[in-house]
Design an enzyme around this catalytic site. Structure first.
Site, PDB file in Angstrom:
ATOM      1  CB  CYS A 189      -0.863   3.809  -4.039  1.00 57.83           C
ATOM      2  SG  CYS A 189      -0.738   3.135  -5.707  1.00 57.83           S
ATOM      3  CG  HIS A 190      -2.835   4.662  -0.143  1.00 59.79           C
ATOM      4  ND1 HIS A 190      -3.896   5.413  -0.599  1.00 59.79           N
ATOM      5  CD2 HIS A 190      -3.082   3.394  -0.554  1.00 59.79           C
ATOM      6  CE1 HIS A 190      -4.753   4.631  -1.235  1.00 59.79           C
ATOM      7  NE2 HIS A 190      -4.284   3.398  -1.230  1.00 59.79           N
ATOM      8  CG  MET A 220      -8.570  -0.742  -3.684  1.00 56.46           C
ATOM      9  SD  MET A 220      -7.116  -0.125  -2.817  1.00 56.46           S
ATOM     10  CE  MET A 220      -7.228  -1.112  -1.318  1.00 56.46           C
ATOM     11  CG  HIS A 264       5.275   7.641 -16.133  1.00 66.17           C
ATOM     12  ND1 HIS A 264       6.450   7.214 -16.702  1.00 66.17           N
ATOM     13  CD2 HIS A 264       5.393   7.408 -14.799  1.00 66.17           C
ATOM     14  CE1 HIS A 264       7.236   6.717 -15.772  1.00 66.17           C
ATOM     15  NE2 HIS A 264       6.616   6.827 -14.597  1.00 66.17           N
ATOM     16  CG  HIS A 279       6.628  10.612 -11.304  1.00 68.65           C
ATOM     17  ND1 HIS A 279       6.864  10.054 -10.071  1.00 68.65           N
ATOM     18  CD2 HIS A 279       6.887   9.652 -12.218  1.00 68.65           C
ATOM     19  CE1 HIS A 279       7.261   8.799 -10.231  1.00 68.65           C
ATOM     20  NE2 HIS A 279       7.285   8.531 -11.524  1.00 68.65           N
ATOM     21  CB  CYS A 303      -0.926   0.025   1.214  1.00 68.75           C
ATOM     22  SG  CYS A 303      -1.774  -1.534   1.552  1.00 68.75           S
TER      23      CYS A 303
END
Length: 572
Positions: free
Chosen positions: A79-80, A117, A398, A356, A76
């Site tokens: 992403c979080h 998710m 990206h 990014h 996790c």
């Protein structure tokens, strides 16, 4: 096509569960290809963070907490965020999760969501007991990893061969400018491959999942940094190029760069970390850490404090003795001046959150950076030191470093592909001779699909290559699209790179086109599982036909490839 993007099959969701998970996804969700890309295990060792019990949260034992912590860091955190303040995925702080409650969270974790998710339960990756555990765990305050400062860096720093004992001239016969550094992701190594002979020169042990390789301004040294923040300095002049210095600069990292401004070549190196959120400037030939700077601060939009603004891309300015540093979660681009490390000057430019990767325009004056979850490209004028433009593009750009070419109508342009949709955005970059088109999307091309990580061309090429490594359909993830830059409206040709590789069964994702120095070959990684056969496929750029396949049992999960000359001179 929207679906959970993993090596898992998709499952039909009961109507009620789908409604619940979809509702929560609106607040907590991410997009499918991003989940695959970002939710790789965090390099932070979960054993170093301590248990926190939070009032109002459901009971959890110390043993359960330790197990849940391991699962969170592996599944996790990418992403979080380690502190769950949100990154590619949205926040999972205890005030939000306690409000939702255990039953609601269990449905979401079990079934996943259309927003991307993963369906951790119905896929079989988490048991019902583990799902219950994670629903309780994320209602407690996240445990914070320890800081990592100068004492820890110096304890890890090792000069294997001091500068005075290194060669004074190149001691091998390799064409170093056409050398490729190839990431062997799961082996914790890089393969140095001779671009002329296609032979492996050496396999160098590095950190886990090297993110990038960067040659020094002179081309003598190669800097490689792993996700675990281990940084290796490789001397390419040695008879057998290998590590001459190494250091661990944090607990998780992605970026490294070296000074390129005239008169400062090879003097400094810089590395940025995900944890702790900071960057460090080092001596270029020894990696001795000199100055550490935290990136914690407030976001550019809501002006709220963020404790985990991770350092993403770093590039070296050609206009000033500066490094340009992307601070992901706060949306700030830093111009870090290295002329005087004691009287330190940093210019902070507000752009958009979730910065990014990115690269230079063809003049190397303007830095174009993806603010990925903001769906924007930020343009920074490195000469004047300000924000030139914020450009709306497709879903989750990206670009890698992007692709520069001359469009017959719009002049110099730069292109990005996207993780979240099938489009390729082509942006005008000439404010002098094509002012009407500067910093605008002049083409929106349709590619094979979402899940693209890299786009690439070369000044001597007429081709524009776009990978789709994270697309859910194997036929798409195992091939690339190639456009004729003189006739973009004609659409793309699909090249079956994985089929040409002729390797064993597996996901066989095709990732990151990279040109050789001459610009007449394009190299692709066929990225298979750790125990499966992978390969590097070389395509003749003029004919778009197979030229060579490099197979070797040492090529374990090859991903990024970096040609020394092109990377050194920012050619893309």
């Amino acid at each position: 096509m929207k679906s959970t993007i993993r090596k898992l099959s998709c499952y039909a969701l009961p109507a009620l569960s789908l409604a619940v998970s979809t509702a929560l996804a609106a607040e907590l969700g991410t997009s499918g290809p991003v989940v695959t890309y970002e939710s790789a295990p965090s390099a932070v060792d979960p054993s170093v963070v301590k248990m926190i019990i939070t009032p109002g949260a459901p009971p959890i034992t110390e043993t359960e907490f330790e197990k849940a912590k391991q699962i969170f860091f592996e599944r996790c955190a990418g992403c979080h965020g380690v502190l769950r303040k949100g990154a590619t995925g949205k926040p999972l702080t205890s005030d939000i999760t306690q409000q939702r409650g255990t039953a609601y969270l269990k449905v979401f974790i079990n079934y996943g969501s259309p927003a991307g998710m993963p369906n951790w339960g119905t896929s079989g990756e988490l048991t019902p007991d583990e799902i219950d555990l994670m629903a309780r765990y994320i209602q407690h305050e996240p445990p914070m990893p320890p800081e990592y400062g100068m004492e820890e860096m110096k304890a890890s720093w090792k000069v294997v061969i001091p500068p005075e004992q290194r060669p004074t001239k190149q001691m091998n016969d390799y064409n170093l400018e056409n050398l490729f550094s190839v990431t062997l992701r799961d082996a914790g190594q890089v393969a140095l491959i001779d671009g002329d002979t296609k032979e492996i020169i050496n396999i160098v042990n590095t950190g886990y999942a090297v993110h990038i390789s960067r040659p020094s301004a002179s081309g003598r040294y190669l800097y490689v940094i792993g996700r675990d923040a281990k940084l290796n300095l490789i001397d390419l002049w040695m008879e057998n190029p290998d590590t001459v210095a190494k250091i661990k600069v944090g607990m998780e990292a992605r970026s490294v760069e070296t000074s390129k401004y005239k008169g400062w070549e090879d003097k400094y190196a810089i590395a940025g970390t995900y944890w702790p959120p900071q960057y460090v400037i080092m001596n270029g030939d020894t990696l001795e850490p000199l100055k550490i700077v935290s990136t914690r601060g407030v976001t550019v939009d809501t002006q709220e404090y963020h404790p985990e603004p991770r350092v993403a891309a770093i590039v070296a300015s050609h206009e000033h003795p500066e490094f340009i540093v992307n601070v992901k979660e706060t949306g700030k681009v830093l111009l870090v001046n290295y002329e005087d490390l004691d009287n330190f000057k940093v210019t902070s430019i507000n752009t958009a959150r979730f910065l990014h990767d990115g690269g230079w325009d063809s003049t190397k004056r303007y830095f174009l950076s993806a603010a990925n979850k903001s769906n924007k490209i930020a343009v920074v004028d490195s000469k004047e030191g300000n924000l030139e433009a914020l450009i709306d593009v497709g879903a989750i750009p990206h670009p890698g470093r992007g692709a520069n070419f001359i469009d017959p109508k719009y002049g110099p342009v730069w292109a990005t592909s996207h993780l979240g949709d099938e489009t390729i955005s082509v942006i005008g970059t000439d404010p002098v001779n094509h002012a009407d088109n500067a910093w605008k999307v002049v083409w929106t091309l349709k590619g094979q699909g979402g899940g693209s990580l890299f786009i690439k061309t070369h000044p001597k090429s007429k081709n524009l290559y776009v990978d789709t490594a994270l697309h859910p359909m194997p036929a798409v993830s195992q091939s690339v699209a190639v456009f004729n830059i003189d006739d973009l409206s004609a659409g793309y040709e699909m090249l079956p790179i994985a089929k040409w590789a002729d390797v064993s069964a597996g996901p066989k994702r095709v990732v990151q086109p990279e040109y050789n120095k001459a610009g007449d070959e394009v190299w692709f990684s066929v990225w298979n599982g750790k125990t499966q056969q992978s390969a590097v496929v070389i395509v003749d750029d003029k004919t778009r036909t197979l030229k060579k396949v490099i197979k070797d049992p040492r090529l374990i999960t090859p991903t990024g490839k970096f040609n020394v000359y092109n990377t050194m001179h920012d050619i893309y």
